[in-house]
Design a protein around this motif. Structure first.
Motif, PDB file in Angstrom:
ATOM      1  N   VAL A 197       0.855  -1.236  -0.093  1.00 62.94           N
ATOM      2  CA  VAL A 197      -0.079  -0.121  -0.118  1.00 62.94           C
ATOM      3  C   VAL A 197       0.888   1.384   0.151  1.00 62.94           C
ATOM      4  O   VAL A 197       0.810   2.268  -0.791  1.00 62.94           O
ATOM      5  CB  VAL A 197      -0.933   0.032   1.184  1.00 62.94           C
ATOM      6  CG1 VAL A 197      -1.602   1.411   1.676  1.00 62.94           C
ATOM      7  CG2 VAL A 197      -2.084  -1.113   1.051  1.00 62.94           C
ATOM      8  N   PHE A 198       1.798   1.255   0.977  1.00 61.84           N
ATOM      9  CA  PHE A 198       2.761   2.395   0.942  1.00 61.84           C
ATOM     10  C   PHE A 198       3.749   2.615  -0.490  1.00 61.84           C
ATOM     11  O   PHE A 198       3.953   3.748  -0.834  1.00 61.84           O
ATOM     12  CB  PHE A 198       3.456   2.378   2.110  1.00 61.84           C
ATOM     13  CG  PHE A 198       2.847   2.704   3.531  1.00 61.84           C
ATOM     14  CD1 PHE A 198       2.783   4.189   3.836  1.00 61.84           C
ATOM     15  CD2 PHE A 198       2.053   2.038   4.321  1.00 61.84           C
ATOM     16  CE1 PHE A 198       2.161   4.552   5.148  1.00 61.84           C
ATOM     17  CE2 PHE A 198       1.504   2.436   5.366  1.00 61.84           C
ATOM     18  CZ  PHE A 198       1.726   3.633   5.692  1.00 61.84           C
ATOM     19  N   LEU A 199       4.148   1.492  -0.748  1.00 58.62           N
ATOM     20  CA  LEU A 199       5.146   1.270  -1.904  1.00 58.62           C
ATOM     21  C   LEU A 199       4.325   1.883  -3.115  1.00 58.62           C
ATOM     22  O   LEU A 199       4.978   2.610  -3.915  1.00 58.62           O
ATOM     23  CB  LEU A 199       5.798   0.195  -2.042  1.00 58.62           C
ATOM     24  CG  LEU A 199       6.801   0.154  -2.936  1.00 58.62           C
ATOM     25  CD1 LEU A 199       8.144   0.784  -2.579  1.00 58.62           C
ATOM     26  CD2 LEU A 199       7.691  -1.373  -3.195  1.00 58.62           C
ATOM     27  N   TRP A 200       3.178   1.280  -3.341  1.00 59.79           N
ATOM     28  CA  TRP A 200       2.483   1.796  -4.477  1.00 59.79           C
ATOM     29  C   TRP A 200       2.129   3.123  -4.408  1.00 59.79           C
ATOM     30  O   TRP A 200       2.058   3.791  -5.424  1.00 59.79           O
ATOM     31  CB  TRP A 200       0.984   0.749  -4.794  1.00 59.79           C
ATOM     32  CG  TRP A 200       0.409   1.441  -5.772  1.00 59.79           C
ATOM     33  CD1 TRP A 200      -0.676   2.112  -5.887  1.00 59.79           C
ATOM     34  CD2 TRP A 200       0.680   0.858  -7.049  1.00 59.79           C
ATOM     35  NE1 TRP A 200      -1.222   2.213  -6.991  1.00 59.79           N
ATOM     36  CE2 TRP A 200      -0.311   1.536  -7.736  1.00 59.79           C
ATOM     37  CE3 TRP A 200       1.693   0.092  -8.063  1.00 59.79           C
ATOM     38  CZ2 TRP A 200      -0.384   1.302  -9.344  1.00 59.79           C
ATOM     39  CZ3 TRP A 200       1.702  -0.012  -9.007  1.00 59.79           C
ATOM     40  CH2 TRP A 200       0.671   0.585  -9.758  1.00 59.79           C
ATOM     41  N   ALA A 201       1.772   3.838  -3.371  1.00 60.79           N
ATOM     42  CA  ALA A 201       1.340   5.167  -3.250  1.00 60.79           C
ATOM     43  C   ALA A 201       2.644   6.032  -3.773  1.00 60.79           C
ATOM     44  O   ALA A 201       2.525   7.029  -4.573  1.00 60.79           O
ATOM     45  CB  ALA A 201       1.056   5.506  -2.041  1.00 60.79           C
ATOM     46  N   VAL A 228      -6.780   3.002  11.495  1.00 56.84           N
ATOM     47  CA  VAL A 228      -6.356   1.480  11.260  1.00 56.84           C
ATOM     48  C   VAL A 228      -4.857   0.917  10.611  1.00 56.84           C
ATOM     49  O   VAL A 228      -4.220   0.108  11.282  1.00 56.84           O
ATOM     50  CB  VAL A 228      -7.682   0.687  10.200  1.00 56.84           C
ATOM     51  CG1 VAL A 228      -6.984  -0.695  10.073  1.00 56.84           C
ATOM     52  CG2 VAL A 228      -8.887   0.976  10.744  1.00 56.84           C
ATOM     53  N   TYR A 229      -4.412   1.534   9.811  1.00 56.99           N
ATOM     54  CA  TYR A 229      -2.896   1.612   9.286  1.00 56.99           C
ATOM     55  C   TYR A 229      -2.075   1.764  10.343  1.00 56.99           C
ATOM     56  O   TYR A 229      -0.978   1.059  10.672  1.00 56.99           O
ATOM     57  CB  TYR A 229      -2.666   2.521   8.198  1.00 56.99           C
ATOM     58  CG  TYR A 229      -3.333   2.144   6.751  1.00 56.99           C
ATOM     59  CD1 TYR A 229      -3.206   0.716   6.383  1.00 56.99           C
ATOM     60  CD2 TYR A 229      -3.837   2.916   5.987  1.00 56.99           C
ATOM     61  CE1 TYR A 229      -3.675   0.459   5.254  1.00 56.99           C
ATOM     62  CE2 TYR A 229      -4.545   2.739   4.700  1.00 56.99           C
ATOM     63  CZ  TYR A 229      -4.321   1.345   4.326  1.00 56.99           C
ATOM     64  OH  TYR A 229      -4.946   0.921   3.036  1.00 56.99           O
ATOM     65  N   ALA A 230      -2.348   2.890  11.274  1.00 58.88           N
ATOM     66  CA  ALA A 230      -1.369   3.094  12.358  1.00 58.88           C
ATOM     67  C   ALA A 230      -1.308   1.881  13.436  1.00 58.88           C
ATOM     68  O   ALA A 230      -0.188   1.437  13.781  1.00 58.88           O
ATOM     69  CB  ALA A 230      -1.851   4.424  13.120  1.00 58.88           C
ATOM     70  N   VAL A 231      -2.431   1.469  13.784  1.00 60.17           N
ATOM     71  CA  VAL A 231      -2.545   0.288  14.658  1.00 60.17           C
ATOM     72  C   VAL A 231      -1.956  -1.071  13.938  1.00 60.17           C
ATOM     73  O   VAL A 231      -1.319  -1.803  14.742  1.00 60.17           O
ATOM     74  CB  VAL A 231      -4.047  -0.020  14.926  1.00 60.17           C
ATOM     75  CG1 VAL A 231      -4.238  -1.369  15.816  1.00 60.17           C
ATOM     76  CG2 VAL A 231      -4.760   1.136  15.833  1.00 60.17           C
ATOM     77  N   VAL A 232      -1.997  -1.203  12.860  1.00 58.88           N
ATOM     78  CA  VAL A 232      -1.470  -2.303  12.000  1.00 58.88           C
ATOM     79  C   VAL A 232      -0.138  -2.094  11.946  1.00 58.88           C
ATOM     80  O   VAL A 232       0.829  -3.164  12.313  1.00 58.88           O
ATOM     81  CB  VAL A 232      -2.098  -2.376  10.407  1.00 58.88           C
ATOM     82  CG1 VAL A 232      -1.183  -3.408   9.694  1.00 58.88           C
ATOM     83  CG2 VAL A 232      -3.445  -2.866  10.604  1.00 58.88           C
ATOM     84  N   LEU A 233       0.507  -0.992  11.806  1.00 59.20           N
ATOM     85  CA  LEU A 233       1.967  -0.838  11.815  1.00 59.20           C
ATOM     86  C   LEU A 233       2.496  -0.974  13.234  1.00 59.20           C
ATOM     87  O   LEU A 233       3.705  -1.748  13.374  1.00 59.20           O
ATOM     88  CB  LEU A 233       2.468   0.523  11.591  1.00 59.20           C
ATOM     89  CG  LEU A 233       2.142   1.006   9.907  1.00 59.20           C
ATOM     90  CD1 LEU A 233       2.278   2.430   9.969  1.00 59.20           C
ATOM     91  CD2 LEU A 233       3.098   0.225   8.983  1.00 59.20           C
TER      92      LEU A 233
END
Length: 205
Positions: free
Chosen positions: A51-55, A169-174
């Motif tokens: 997700v981050f790399l594609w962005a 949600v992304y922050a919690v996943v990280l």
């Protein structure tokens, strides 16, 4: 002649073979659950990293998804101007407008996307990635400001939840990936942790 009944086996006694079998089953089940968890976290890490790399790739090269063709960073476009310039609610609205399109904001944002994406895909520096990603997600959460029911011009904000959105949600996943040490499976986490400068600085793991 007296007939004696055979003594009954005490209910507290168990065959040694049955005892060993019963002890092995929970251990095997625990190992299987641990292995499954490791694979689940590894898969989640890779997906989040993509997700981050594609962005980063889309905003850099204008691949035609969120960033139109010819509007990429290498084409002279600004990765932050559209998003920050469009902020219309929240306590930092004016600050984000001032930052929109600034070179330092573009570089920090893009390096953050690239660094977090590469770290997650490779399974290294997950703690550092979690800190950087949480800060980035917090700023983006403030920019969108989910608590607002209306934008600064009075129009509906279309917010569906006053607190929990995908940035949270992304922050919690990280944070979860870093806490679980999710880089060891399908990643370079173990080799990274053995490097001398990493072993001396736990925050780099």
């Amino acid at each position: 002649m007296a007939v004696h009944d055979h003594p009954h086996r005490s209910p507290g006694l168990r065959s040694p073979f049955r005892h060993r079998s019963g002890a092995a089953a929970p251990a095997a089940g625990t190992e299987a659950a641990t292995a499954t968890s490791a694979y689940v976290f590894a898969g989640l890490r890779l997906l989040t990293g993509f997700v981050f790399l594609w962005a980063f790739l889309d905003k850099t090269f204008g691949l035609g998804y969120a960033t139109g063709s010819g509007k990429g960073w290498i084409d002279g476009g600004s990765p932050t101007e559209g998003f920050l310039g469009g902020v219309a609610a929240g306590p930092m609205e004016s600050a984000f407008h001032a930052w929109a399109g600034a070179a330092w904001a573009d570089w920090l944002f893009m390096l953050g996307l690239l660094g977090i994406g590469v770290a997650l895909i490779a399974g290294v520096a997950l703690r550092l990635a979690a800190v950087a990603g949480t800060v980035m997600m917090a700023l983006m959460w403030i920019a969108e400001w989910p608590p607002a029911r209306h934008l600064s011009d009075g129009s509906p904000s279309m917010s569906t939840n006053p607190f929990a959105d995908y940035h949270l949600v992304y922050a919690v996943v990280l944070i979860a990936l870093a806490a679980a040490g999710a880089g060891a499976t399908w990643g370079l986490g173990k080799a990274w942790a053995r490097l001398p400068f990493v072993s001396r600085n736990a925050w780099l793991r």
